[in-house]
Design a protein around this motif. Sequence first.
Motif, PDB file in Angstrom:
ATOM      1  N   MET A 213       0.823  -1.192   0.000  1.00 43.33           N
ATOM      2  CA  MET A 213       0.000   0.000   0.000  1.00 43.33           C
ATOM      3  C   MET A 213       0.866   1.255   0.000  1.00 43.33           C
ATOM      4  N   LEU A 214       1.930   1.228   0.802  1.00 46.71           N
ATOM      5  CA  LEU A 214       2.812   2.387   0.852  1.00 46.71           C
ATOM      6  C   LEU A 214       3.528   2.627  -0.476  1.00 46.71           C
ATOM      7  N   LEU A 215       3.773   1.548  -1.215  1.00 48.73           N
ATOM      8  CA  LEU A 215       4.413   1.708  -2.516  1.00 48.73           C
ATOM      9  C   LEU A 215       3.521   2.485  -3.483  1.00 48.73           C
ATOM     10  N   VAL A 216       2.248   2.204  -3.433  1.00 48.15           N
ATOM     11  CA  VAL A 216       1.298   2.909  -4.303  1.00 48.15           C
ATOM     12  C   VAL A 216       1.209   4.377  -3.898  1.00 48.15           C
ATOM     13  N   LEU A 217       1.230   4.636  -2.598  1.00 50.61           N
ATOM     14  CA  LEU A 217       1.174   6.014  -2.121  1.00 50.61           C
ATOM     15  C   LEU A 217       2.453   6.787  -2.420  1.00 50.61           C
ATOM     16  N   ALA A 218       3.582   6.093  -2.523  1.00 46.23           N
ATOM     17  CA  ALA A 218       4.855   6.758  -2.777  1.00 46.23           C
ATOM     18  C   ALA A 218       5.052   7.102  -4.252  1.00 46.23           C
ATOM     19  N   ALA A 219       4.314   6.472  -5.141  1.00 44.06           N
ATOM     20  CA  ALA A 219       4.501   6.672  -6.582  1.00 44.06           C
ATOM     21  C   ALA A 219       4.386   8.133  -7.013  1.00 44.06           C
ATOM     22  N   PRO A 220       3.371   8.894  -6.577  1.00 47.07           N
ATOM     23  CA  PRO A 220       3.313  10.290  -7.004  1.00 47.07           C
ATOM     24  C   PRO A 220       4.522  11.112  -6.548  1.00 47.07           C
ATOM     25  N   PHE A 221       5.066  10.796  -5.389  1.00 44.11           N
ATOM     26  CA  PHE A 221       6.219  11.542  -4.899  1.00 44.11           C
ATOM     27  C   PHE A 221       7.467  11.246  -5.718  1.00 44.11           C
ATOM     28  N   VAL A 222       7.628   9.997  -6.124  1.00 44.90           N
ATOM     29  CA  VAL A 222       8.759   9.637  -6.983  1.00 44.90           C
ATOM     30  C   VAL A 222       8.611  10.331  -8.322  1.00 44.90           C
ATOM     31  N   TRP A 223       7.413  10.369  -8.838  1.00 37.34           N
ATOM     32  CA  TRP A 223       7.167  11.017 -10.125  1.00 37.34           C
ATOM     33  C   TRP A 223       7.413  12.523 -10.031  1.00 37.34           C
ATOM     34  N   LEU A 224       6.909  13.164  -8.981  1.00 34.83           N
ATOM     35  CA  LEU A 224       7.108  14.602  -8.813  1.00 34.83           C
ATOM     36  C   LEU A 224       8.574  14.953  -8.584  1.00 34.83           C
ATOM     37  N   ALA A 225       9.317  14.077  -7.952  1.00 33.75           N
ATOM     38  CA  ALA A 225      10.732  14.323  -7.710  1.00 33.75           C
ATOM     39  C   ALA A 225      11.583  14.034  -8.944  1.00 33.75           C
ATOM     40  N   GLY A 226      10.973  13.488  -9.968  1.00 33.59           N
ATOM     41  CA  GLY A 226      11.704  13.195 -11.201  1.00 33.59           C
ATOM     42  C   GLY A 226      12.510  11.912 -11.123  1.00 33.59           C
ATOM     43  N   GLY A 227      12.117  11.020 -10.251  1.00 35.06           N
ATOM     44  CA  GLY A 227      12.821   9.741 -10.105  1.00 35.06           C
ATOM     45  C   GLY A 227      12.546   8.809 -11.269  1.00 35.06           C
ATOM     46  N   PRO A 228      13.355   7.785 -11.407  1.00 35.95           N
ATOM     47  CA  PRO A 228      13.163   6.816 -12.496  1.00 35.95           C
ATOM     48  C   PRO A 228      11.896   5.984 -12.272  1.00 35.95           C
ATOM     49  N   MET A 229      10.860   6.304 -12.984  1.00 35.84           N
ATOM     50  CA  MET A 229       9.572   5.640 -12.787  1.00 35.84           C
ATOM     51  C   MET A 229       9.576   4.189 -13.254  1.00 35.84           C
TER      52      MET A 229
END
Length: 111
Positions: free
Chosen positions: A1-17
């Motif tokens: 569940m936390l992985l799904v919640l973390a996805a927008p933050f990785v995307w906004l930070a410009g991380g490798p999606m």
Amino acid sequence: MLLVLAAPFVWLAGGPMLGFTVGAVAWIVTRIIGAVIERQARGREIKTQIALNFGVLMGRVWVVGIAILVVGRTAERADGLTAALVALVAFTLYLATSLVLRPSERNTQRP
């Protein structure tokens, strides 16, 4: 569940999606399959439970490891590193919560 919640933050930070997605999907899929097999093992004798749980553990390690290697070799190295970090964080959280919750499961009375 936390992985799904973390996805927008990785995307906004410009991380490798791609790496994040591969790591998260590999972890979630292997966790679901592992939970199903662990549930089926509960009603069996102890040797069978140990064998099934050990097999699930080794299978999960191999599947997640291969997913990390594949994404690291086919895409950029940052994707492989991100996939490995996602798996490491997910495992750490899973281990911590299971250590906290499992003792309470053992102390409950089962009919």
